[in-house]
Design an enzyme around this catalytic site. Structure first.
Site, PDB file in Angstrom:
ATOM      1  N   GLY A 180       0.815  -1.207   0.000  1.00  0.00           N
ATOM      2  CA  GLY A 180       0.000   0.000   0.000  1.00  0.00           C
ATOM      3  C   GLY A 180       0.850   1.260   0.000  1.00  0.00           C
ATOM      4  O   GLY A 180       0.545   2.237  -0.663  1.00  0.00           O
ATOM      5  N   ARG A 199       7.271   1.762   1.259  1.00  0.00           N
ATOM      6  CA  ARG A 199       7.536   0.323   1.336  1.00  0.00           C
ATOM      7  C   ARG A 199       7.898  -0.214  -0.058  1.00  0.00           C
ATOM      8  O   ARG A 199       8.716  -1.121  -0.183  1.00  0.00           O
ATOM      9  CB  ARG A 199       6.327  -0.394   1.920  1.00  0.00           C
ATOM     10  CG  ARG A 199       6.645  -1.790   2.307  1.00  0.00           C
ATOM     11  CD  ARG A 199       5.837  -2.274   3.468  1.00  0.00           C
ATOM     12  NE  ARG A 199       6.428  -1.947   4.743  1.00  0.00           N
ATOM     13  CZ  ARG A 199       5.753  -1.699   5.839  1.00  0.00           C
ATOM     14  NH1 ARG A 199       4.440  -1.718   5.807  1.00  0.00           N
ATOM     15  NH2 ARG A 199       6.367  -1.431   6.951  1.00  0.00           N
ATOM     16  N   ARG A 232       1.959  11.043  -8.453  1.00  0.00           N
ATOM     17  CA  ARG A 232       1.394  11.166  -7.090  1.00  0.00           C
ATOM     18  C   ARG A 232       2.281  10.511  -6.030  1.00  0.00           C
ATOM     19  O   ARG A 232       1.802  10.105  -4.973  1.00  0.00           O
ATOM     20  CB  ARG A 232      -0.004  10.556  -6.999  1.00  0.00           C
ATOM     21  CG  ARG A 232      -1.036  11.314  -7.792  1.00  0.00           C
ATOM     22  CD  ARG A 232      -2.371  10.636  -7.769  1.00  0.00           C
ATOM     23  NE  ARG A 232      -3.288  11.390  -8.610  1.00  0.00           N
ATOM     24  CZ  ARG A 232      -4.353  12.062  -8.152  1.00  0.00           C
ATOM     25  NH1 ARG A 232      -4.635  12.060  -6.881  1.00  0.00           N
ATOM     26  NH2 ARG A 232      -5.118  12.711  -8.976  1.00  0.00           N
ATOM     27  N   ARG A 249      -0.454  -8.506  -3.846  1.00  0.00           N
ATOM     28  CA  ARG A 249      -0.517  -7.466  -2.818  1.00  0.00           C
ATOM     29  C   ARG A 249       0.228  -7.949  -1.585  1.00  0.00           C
ATOM     30  O   ARG A 249       0.027  -9.092  -1.138  1.00  0.00           O
ATOM     31  CB  ARG A 249      -1.984  -7.149  -2.494  1.00  0.00           C
ATOM     32  CG  ARG A 249      -2.145  -6.325  -1.253  1.00  0.00           C
ATOM     33  CD  ARG A 249      -3.469  -5.616  -1.147  1.00  0.00           C
ATOM     34  NE  ARG A 249      -3.795  -5.345   0.233  1.00  0.00           N
ATOM     35  CZ  ARG A 249      -3.129  -4.491   1.043  1.00  0.00           C
ATOM     36  NH1 ARG A 249      -2.085  -3.821   0.579  1.00  0.00           N
ATOM     37  NH2 ARG A 249      -3.482  -4.323   2.298  1.00  0.00           N
ATOM     38  N   SER A 259      -0.345  -5.170   5.360  1.00  0.00           N
ATOM     39  CA  SER A 259      -0.599  -5.538   6.754  1.00  0.00           C
ATOM     40  C   SER A 259      -2.092  -5.773   6.905  1.00  0.00           C
ATOM     41  O   SER A 259      -2.895  -5.281   6.109  1.00  0.00           O
ATOM     42  CB  SER A 259      -0.142  -4.428   7.696  1.00  0.00           C
ATOM     43  OG  SER A 259      -0.908  -3.270   7.462  1.00  0.00           O
ATOM     44  N   ASP A 269      -1.687  -5.958  13.791  1.00  0.00           N
ATOM     45  CA  ASP A 269      -2.423  -5.682  15.024  1.00  0.00           C
ATOM     46  C   ASP A 269      -3.555  -6.698  15.096  1.00  0.00           C
ATOM     47  O   ASP A 269      -3.885  -7.314  14.090  1.00  0.00           O
ATOM     48  CB  ASP A 269      -2.982  -4.241  15.029  1.00  0.00           C
ATOM     49  CG  ASP A 269      -3.783  -3.920  13.775  1.00  0.00           C
ATOM     50  OD1 ASP A 269      -3.157  -3.713  12.719  1.00  0.00           O
ATOM     51  OD2 ASP A 269      -5.025  -3.917  13.837  1.00  0.00           O
ATOM     52  N   ARG A 276       8.124  -5.994  13.653  1.00  0.00           N
ATOM     53  CA  ARG A 276       7.217  -5.748  12.521  1.00  0.00           C
ATOM     54  C   ARG A 276       8.005  -5.753  11.216  1.00  0.00           C
ATOM     55  O   ARG A 276       7.594  -6.346  10.228  1.00  0.00           O
ATOM     56  CB  ARG A 276       6.480  -4.410  12.688  1.00  0.00           C
ATOM     57  CG  ARG A 276       5.256  -4.506  13.556  1.00  0.00           C
ATOM     58  CD  ARG A 276       4.333  -3.328  13.327  1.00  0.00           C
ATOM     59  NE  ARG A 276       4.978  -2.055  13.640  1.00  0.00           N
ATOM     60  CZ  ARG A 276       5.079  -1.545  14.856  1.00  0.00           C
ATOM     61  NH1 ARG A 276       4.572  -2.185  15.883  1.00  0.00           N
ATOM     62  NH2 ARG A 276       5.673  -0.394  15.049  1.00  0.00           N
TER      63      ARG A 276
HETATM   64  N1  HPA Z   1      -8.219  -2.421   9.607  1.00  0.00           N
HETATM   65  C1  HPA Z   1      -8.045  -2.263   8.291  1.00  0.00           C
HETATM   66  N2  HPA Z   1      -6.882  -2.434   7.698  1.00  0.00           N
HETATM   67  C2  HPA Z   1      -5.831  -2.778   8.462  1.00  0.00           C
HETATM   68  C3  HPA Z   1      -5.951  -2.943   9.834  1.00  0.00           C
HETATM   69  C4  HPA Z   1      -7.219  -2.754  10.426  1.00  0.00           C
HETATM   70  O1  HPA Z   1      -7.394  -2.903  11.634  1.00  0.00           O
HETATM   71  N3  HPA Z   1      -4.727  -3.265  10.316  1.00  0.00           N
HETATM   72  C5  HPA Z   1      -3.891  -3.300   9.255  1.00  0.00           C
HETATM   73  N4  HPA Z   1      -4.553  -3.002   8.139  1.00  0.00           N
END
Ligand code: HPA
Length: 249
Positions: free
Chosen positions: A24, A28, A47, A91, A94, A215, A228
């Site tokens: 994304g 990165r 962009r 893709r 995270s 997370d 991470r």
């Molecule tokens: N929500 C949406 N996208 C995410 C999250 C989340 O909690 N954590 C990492 N990407």
């Protein structure tokens, strides 16, 4: 025939490899290119969505950012598939964990991507489309994860949500979206893959999403920045191995 540059990518056909890794975050993308690719060349920076092409173990591979959310990855995947001869988009991102068996830093390979987005209405289907990963990419990633010795890998469904912040905080716990998806066996949540999978299906191309759990929505665990980064590095190595194996097929 498209006009080049396209509205969002300042490159020519042939500037990208057959496989594009898609994080994304533009930074990165730069990190992946500079850390793993030999002779990376910047092929797009419209962009600030940095795209690079180089080689990995002798295979021409590209990496370009998608930005955040379904509209953004919808644009970049559409242009890459339709105008830049890209066959595979992987893709790498995270996700937030939902399932109990998923722990922080685990890798999730998204077999399917549920969504709360309206993206699919454009296809005028007389029912509900099930966005799925390309089976060859999926199988290749599962095999590569085993070869790399990754034991913390899960394969299953994820949710591509249009909302990072939801207005359901006031609802009772059992009514909250995260709980409802969890009950359906959804492993985790991110914000892009359903659109990527749908665009791949519509274009007759291939897509896969691989995630590290950054997370967890039901657990209170924390990771250090270094942990991470290490788990992100594992995920990137896995995606790059898939790119190499797809070239050998
Ligand atoms: N929500 C949406 N996208 C995410 C999250 C989340 O909690 N954590 C990492 N990407």
């Amino acid at each position: 025939m498209a006009n080049y540059p396209t509205p969002h990518i300042n490159a020519k056909p042939g500037d990208f490899g057959k496989t594009v890794l898609m994080p994304g975050d533009p930074l990165r993308s730069k990190f992946i290119a500079e850390t793993f690719l030999e002779s990376p060349v910047l092929v797009n920076n419209v962009r600030g969505v940095q795209g690079y092409t180089g080689t990995y173990k002798g295979t021409k591979v590209s990496v370009m950012a998608s930005g955040m959310g379904i509209p953004s990855i919808g644009i970049y995947s559409y242009e890459l598939y339709n105008f830049f001869e890209v066959d595979n988009i992987i893709r790498v991102g995270s996700c937030g964990g939902y399932a109990d068996k998923v722990n922080l830093r685990d890798i999730i390979i998204a077999q399917g991507a549920c969504t709360d987005s309206n993206f699919m209405t454009q296809f005028h289907l007389p029912g509900v489309f099930a966005p799925i990963a390309d089976y060859t990419l999926l199988q290749t990633a599962v095999d590569a994860a085993k070869e790399l010795g990754f034991t913390n890998t899960h394969v299953g469904n994820i949710l591509s949500s249009d909302r990072f912040y939801g207005d359901d905080a006031e609802l009772p716990e059992e009514m909250k979206a995260k709980n409802l998806w969890k009950k359906m066996g959804v492993l985790g949540v991110e914000m892009e893959s359903a659109a990527l999978y749908a665009n791949a299906a519509r274009c007759g191309k291939k897509a896969l999403g691989i995630f590290t759990c950054s997370d967890h929505l039901f657990k209170t665990e924390f990771t250090t920045a270094e942990e991470r980064q290490n788990s992100f590095t594992d995920m990137m190595k896995l995606a790059l191995e898939v790119a190499v194996k797809m070239e050998e097929r």
